[in-house]
Design a protein around this motif. Structure first.
Motif, mmCIF file in Angstrom:
data_model
loop_
_atom_site.group_PDB
_atom_site.id
_atom_site.type_symbol
_atom_site.label_atom_id
_atom_site.label_comp_id
_atom_site.label_asym_id
_atom_site.label_seq_id
_atom_site.Cartn_x
_atom_site.Cartn_y
_atom_site.Cartn_z
ATOM 1 N N LEU A 68 -38.032 8.831 -41.474
ATOM 2 C CA LEU A 68 -37.587 7.605 -42.128
ATOM 3 C C LEU A 68 -38.702 6.998 -42.979
ATOM 4 O O LEU A 68 -38.441 6.406 -44.031
ATOM 5 C CB LEU A 68 -37.094 6.604 -41.086
ATOM 6 N N LEU A 69 -39.946 7.146 -42.538
ATOM 7 C CA LEU A 69 -41.069 6.677 -43.352
ATOM 8 C C LEU A 69 -41.154 7.478 -44.649
ATOM 9 O O LEU A 69 -41.379 6.919 -45.724
ATOM 10 C CB LEU A 69 -42.376 6.785 -42.563
ATOM 11 N N LYS A 70 -40.963 8.796 -44.563
ATOM 12 C CA LYS A 70 -40.943 9.626 -45.776
ATOM 13 C C LYS A 70 -39.846 9.155 -46.727
ATOM 14 O O LYS A 70 -40.055 9.080 -47.948
ATOM 15 C CB LYS A 70 -40.701 11.088 -45.413
ATOM 16 N N LEU A 71 -38.688 8.853 -46.173
ATOM 17 C CA LEU A 71 -37.567 8.410 -46.991
ATOM 18 C C LEU A 71 -37.919 7.138 -47.753
ATOM 19 O O LEU A 71 -37.643 7.022 -48.958
ATOM 20 C CB LEU A 71 -36.339 8.191 -46.108
ATOM 21 N N GLU A 89 -28.779 8.899 -51.878
ATOM 22 C CA GLU A 89 -29.695 9.870 -52.459
ATOM 23 C C GLU A 89 -30.068 10.974 -51.472
ATOM 24 O O GLU A 89 -30.307 12.114 -51.867
ATOM 25 C CB GLU A 89 -30.957 9.170 -52.958
ATOM 26 N N ALA A 90 -30.143 10.624 -50.185
ATOM 27 C CA ALA A 90 -30.502 11.632 -49.182
ATOM 28 C C ALA A 90 -29.482 12.760 -49.113
ATOM 29 O O ALA A 90 -29.800 13.873 -48.683
ATOM 30 C CB ALA A 90 -30.648 10.974 -47.812
ATOM 31 N N GLY A 91 -28.257 12.478 -49.548
ATOM 32 C CA GLY A 91 -27.218 13.490 -49.503
ATOM 33 C C GLY A 91 -27.038 14.262 -50.791
ATOM 34 O O GLY A 91 -26.302 15.267 -50.808
ATOM 35 N N ARG A 92 -27.687 13.841 -51.894
ATOM 36 C CA ARG A 92 -27.453 14.516 -53.171
ATOM 37 C C ARG A 92 -28.717 14.837 -53.955
ATOM 38 O O ARG A 92 -28.695 15.660 -54.851
ATOM 39 C CB ARG A 92 -26.538 13.670 -54.037
ATOM 40 N N ASN A 93 -29.830 14.163 -53.640
ATOM 41 C CA ASN A 93 -31.086 14.355 -54.352
ATOM 42 C C ASN A 93 -31.820 15.548 -53.727
ATOM 43 O O ASN A 93 -32.173 15.529 -52.551
ATOM 44 C CB ASN A 93 -31.917 13.073 -54.242
ATOM 45 N N LEU A 99 -37.233 16.903 -48.504
ATOM 46 C CA LEU A 99 -38.134 16.049 -47.732
ATOM 47 C C LEU A 99 -37.548 15.704 -46.367
ATOM 48 O O LEU A 99 -38.251 15.682 -45.357
ATOM 49 C CB LEU A 99 -38.426 14.764 -48.519
ATOM 50 N N MET A 100 -36.230 15.436 -46.340
ATOM 51 C CA MET A 100 -35.561 15.024 -45.095
ATOM 52 C C MET A 100 -34.978 16.205 -44.318
ATOM 53 O O MET A 100 -34.343 16.002 -43.284
ATOM 54 C CB MET A 100 -34.449 14.031 -45.429
ATOM 55 N N LEU A 103 -31.362 15.909 -43.466
ATOM 56 C CA LEU A 103 -30.910 14.769 -42.659
ATOM 57 C C LEU A 103 -30.410 13.669 -43.580
ATOM 58 O O LEU A 103 -31.023 13.390 -44.606
ATOM 59 C CB LEU A 103 -32.053 14.231 -41.791
ATOM 60 N N VAL A 104 -29.304 13.032 -43.201
ATOM 61 C CA VAL A 104 -28.763 11.925 -43.998
ATOM 62 C C VAL A 104 -28.509 10.741 -43.060
ATOM 63 O O VAL A 104 -27.398 10.569 -42.543
ATOM 64 C CB VAL A 104 -27.461 12.326 -44.725
ATOM 65 N N PRO A 105 -29.513 9.906 -42.792
ATOM 66 C CA PRO A 105 -29.310 8.740 -41.919
ATOM 67 C C PRO A 105 -28.349 7.748 -42.565
ATOM 68 O O PRO A 105 -28.266 7.639 -43.797
ATOM 69 C CB PRO A 105 -30.715 8.138 -41.787
#
Length: 522
Positions: A68-71, A89-93, A99-100, A103-105
């Motif tokens: 989560l810090l990386k995000l 963005e976590a789901g499409r970038n 980086l994650m 994972l898509v929190p």
């Protein structure tokens, strides 16, 4: 129109696949790898980061705070601050997918991490300052101190000043009085009328007036409660939305928010220390910021440059006593007297050995035994002789017709200010350098990144979010100064498995210079 051949894209109907490995989503020279490497060297537990719920239902394990810090680091470097936007963005970038690790929190998990880990975010920011010291990126000799207003997550209308509350209370008192007189007049008119007939009649409008009076009295009670709360707390403003936000005014600009203070090192314009306050006046911030910078830099002496708003005798004294050489211009307060061709106190020269003041005509002003308390200053009173003033050719420019003698007040620690004034006589170069240093980070964050407001409320959370902003500013600037190769090699050397990571770094032969979404290096 002549026929021309243009570049053509790939047909959207062409069958293709993404790279088979997530590792191939970003190339070896992508700055996102520096974020991964930096977080890998942090002791997340020691810094105080706690985990956040997964949002995946009962029995789901929590997310790693490091992820989560990386995000958040990626988001704030690339102007993505909203928790909902980060989830999207976590789901499409592709960079974030790498980086994650796919994972898509959920946005609530993301937002709660920032809210609950404000103290750890401050610690991470300080950890990066220590890293900059290790990299010899901080000069440790000169810092520039400045402040800037940032909007809070509250409107101006939600913040009430003591003056505004008192004014509104007086208005309501007048309205209640006016309605009370109207009720009395209505009752008198009712008494003089004949009894109502079988077809109705009777009191007209009295019920409406009474209801309005009741509403006004309720408002009066609430206003009195607010004023009592302010008096008890010693504050002058009351905020309904964000309890710590304040109405701040500077140069005619009014902001409902916070005053961010920074100390910028002279070597590479990196932020060495920072703080968030809700006082719109910078005058008391100089020593605290300079001291914090001195401690972060680990030096015995430090030169601090600041603008006129920081001029304060007590803070200059504290700086001098603690190894801080301050350069702060004093505001000119004698323009009105000079325009009237009057003699101001600045034209009286102090004789240190004799402990007297000498006026422009050469006469002496001697100290009296008494002392005057002026706010938190104790001042010594110096007075001229009446006989000297009566015979002086400059009397009309120095005294009024009813004033027999001239008085000058000297602060008991005025020697500190005398030394500071002497130092400021040749400080033009330092003042130019101050503007170049201190305004660079704020210009970058506000104008280039668009960070003019906070998304969270309350001192703790706001200070945590500011730590993210400062960390990402420093991180991107260090990346631009050193280059990806040097930074990755350094981080690999600090990592427990540094040999393995160093081999990975040195195996990357070709590098492209890729900058973050907004360039901190200029």
């Amino acid at each position: 129109m002549t026929n021309r051949t243009f570049k053509t894209g790939v047909s959207r109907d062409q069958a293709s696949f993404l790279p088979p490995r997530v590792e191939d989503y970003v190339d070896g020279n992508n700055p996102v790898r520096a974020i991964e490497a930096f977080v890998a060297v942090l002791d997340i537990g020691r810094l105080g980061f706690g985990h956040a719920g997964s949002g995946g239902g009962a029995g789901q394990p929590p997310y790693d705070p490091a992820d989560l810090l990386k995000l958040y680091l990626y988001g704030y470097i690339n102007r993505i601050r909203s928790s909902r936007a980060l989830e999207r963005e976590a789901g499409r970038n592709l960079e974030l997918i790498w980086l994650m690790k796919q994972l898509v929190p959920g946005y609530r998990t993301i937002a709660n991490f920032r809210r609950d880990n404000w103290k750890a975010l401050k610690a991470a920011n300080r950890e990066f300052v220590l890293l900059m010291r290790e990299l010899d990126l901080l000069g440790g000799e000169v810092v520039a101190i400045d402040g800037a207003f940032f909007d809070g997550n509250a409107s101006k209308a939600s913040i009430k000043t003591q003056r505004r509350l008192a004014k509104r209370l007086a208005e309501i008192e007048q309205e209640i009085e006016a309605y009370g007189a109207a009720l009395e007049a209505n009752d008198s008119a009712e008494a003089e009328r004949p009894p109502a007939g079988p077809d109705g009649g009777g009191r007209e409008g009295g019920g409406d007036v009474a209801q309005k009076v009741a509403t006004l009295m309720a408002k009066r009670t609430a206003l009195k409660a607010d004023l009592a709360q302010l008096e008890e707390s010693g504050q002058t403003q009351l905020s309904r939305t964000d309890a710590d936000a304040r109405l701040l005014t500077k140069n005619g600009q009014v902001v409902a928010g916070y005053n961010v203070q920074i100390a910028v090192d002279d070597k590479h314009k990196l932020i060495t220390a920072s703080e968030v306050v809700n006082d719109g006046n910078d005058t008391g911030q100089l020593y605290d910021m300079a001291k914090a910078a001195k401690e972060e830099l680990g030096v015995e002496t430090l030169t601090a440059l600041a603008d006129t708003g920081y001029y304060n005798g007590h803070t200059l004294k504290d700086c001098e006593e603690n190894g801080i050489v301050a350069y702060v211009p004093q505001a000119k307060r004698t323009a009105r007297l000079e325009a009237q061709d009057r003699i101001s106190h600045e034209e009286f020269a102090y004789d240190t050995e004799a402990n007297v003041y000498r006026c422009p005509a050469g006469r002496l002003l001697s100290p009296t035994d008494g002392r005057k308390t002026n706010g938190n200053r104790i001042e010594i009173r110096y007075v001229s002789r009446k006989s000297d003033c009566d015979a002086c050719a400059l009397r009309s420019r120095c005294l009024s017709a009813k004033t027999p003698t001239r008085t000058v007040y000297r602060w008991e620690h005025e020697a500190v200010l005398d030394r500071h004034r002497a130092r400021m006589q040749d400080a033009d170069a330092q003042m130019r350098r101050r503007a170049e240093l201190a305004e660079h980070p704020f210009g970058t964050l506000k104008c280039r990144a668009g960070y003019r407001h906070f998304l969270v409320r309350g001192f703790d959370k706001v200070r945590g979010e500011w730590s993210l902003m400062a960390l990402c500013y420093n991180f991107s600037r260090v990346l631009s100064i050193l280059g990806l190769d040097s930074l990755m090699a350094y981080l690999a050397n600090r990592h427990p498995n540094w040999a393995l990571l160093l081999n990975v770094v040195t195996a990357i032969v070709t590098r492209l210079q890729i900058r973050p979404a907004f360039d901190y290096a200029r």
